[in-house]
Design an enzyme around this catalytic site. Sequence first.
Site, PDB file in Angstrom:
ATOM      1  CE1 TYR A   1      -4.168   1.676  -0.193  1.00  0.00           C
ATOM      2  CE2 TYR A   1      -3.579   2.801   1.477  1.00  0.00           C
ATOM      3  CZ  TYR A   1      -4.397   2.703   0.638  1.00  0.00           C
ATOM      4  OH  TYR A   1      -5.536   3.451   0.201  1.00  0.00           O
TER       5      TYR A   1
ATOM      6  CE  LYS B   1      -7.224   6.177   0.526  1.00  0.00           C
ATOM      7  NZ  LYS B   1      -8.330   7.055  -0.387  1.00  0.00           N
TER       8      LYS B   1
END
Length: 263
Positions: free
Chosen positions: A155, A162
């Site tokens: 990720y 995020k």
Amino acid sequence: MLKNKNILIVGVANKHSIAAGIAKSMSGLGANLAFTYQNDRLKENVVKLANEWGSDICLPCDVADDSQIENTFKELSKVWDGLDCIVHAVGFAPREELDGNFLDVTTREGFKIAHDISSYSFIALAQAGKAMMKGRNGSLLTLTYLGSQKTLPNYNVMGLAKASLEASVRYLAASVGKDGHRVNAISAGPIKTLAASGVKNFRKMLSYNAGRAPLGRNVTTEEVGNTASFLSSDLASGITGELIYVDAGFNVTAMGSIEETES
Ligand code: NAD
Ligand code: 0WE
């Protein structure tokens, strides 16, 4: 629950999009919807889906481009006298950033793009939408993922973007609270969408998540959609700056069921 609310949804690519689950839930609860599409390739999909949800408002908006963001609200103000909610369901990093060891694959350019598209764009939409939302006690909503708070393989820079997005939910909430607007995020569990389809071992991740989550399964875009509807409705009038997990409970666990784990 959302009757007479004018809601702009940014981030529908196809029927599998989380934004599509949100649109389905919101249209079912009586909202008036408008949509943007990233580019001409996605336009046809979005126009067709919008029709199914009773909307004929589809505007082009690549969130990397300030003039397209500006134009979205200019066009929207021609058909609506005000705006109650903006749903931001956009995330992107160059593919090479999401495959391999974080330290090895992260670049300055990839970092910049990930943060621009996945985090800054939420602020840009809030700014551009401000005039249309004036006096309407509106709601701003974005989509995030647990990779902001905990590590997982691949990720990578999206986790940083995020984390930035989640912090901006808090700062935006503090910024627009006096205007009566609320700002929240939903942290969704993994779902097989277009954005996920390019990700290595995504199917394995889905089954790992389902096995460890308290509910013993993954979530659907409809479930995320229903939480989005709640947060955008007056039922959530006391909630702002908040992050709500819609992930079958995965985030509260430190270990799954030992019995069901292969040795
Ligand atoms: P998706 O591919 O259906 O949606 C992503 C959207 O982002 C697409 O509509 C795409 O057109 C749009 N987009 C990308 N770059 C853009 C740009 N420059 N300008 C305008 N639009 C742009 O995938 P999704 O999974 O529904 O993603 C929606 C949101 O949900 C993202 O923020 C994603 O990070 C988040 N999320 C996804 C999952 C998951 O497992 N699928 C889990 C948690 C959070
Ligand atoms: O936020 C996301 C999707 C993020 C994403 C995915 C892609 C794939 C194709 C952003 N940019 C791109 N760029 C591409 O070129 N999710 C939460 C879904 C997701 O993506 C992962 C995950 C999960 C979960 C990537 C690696 C590891 C896990």
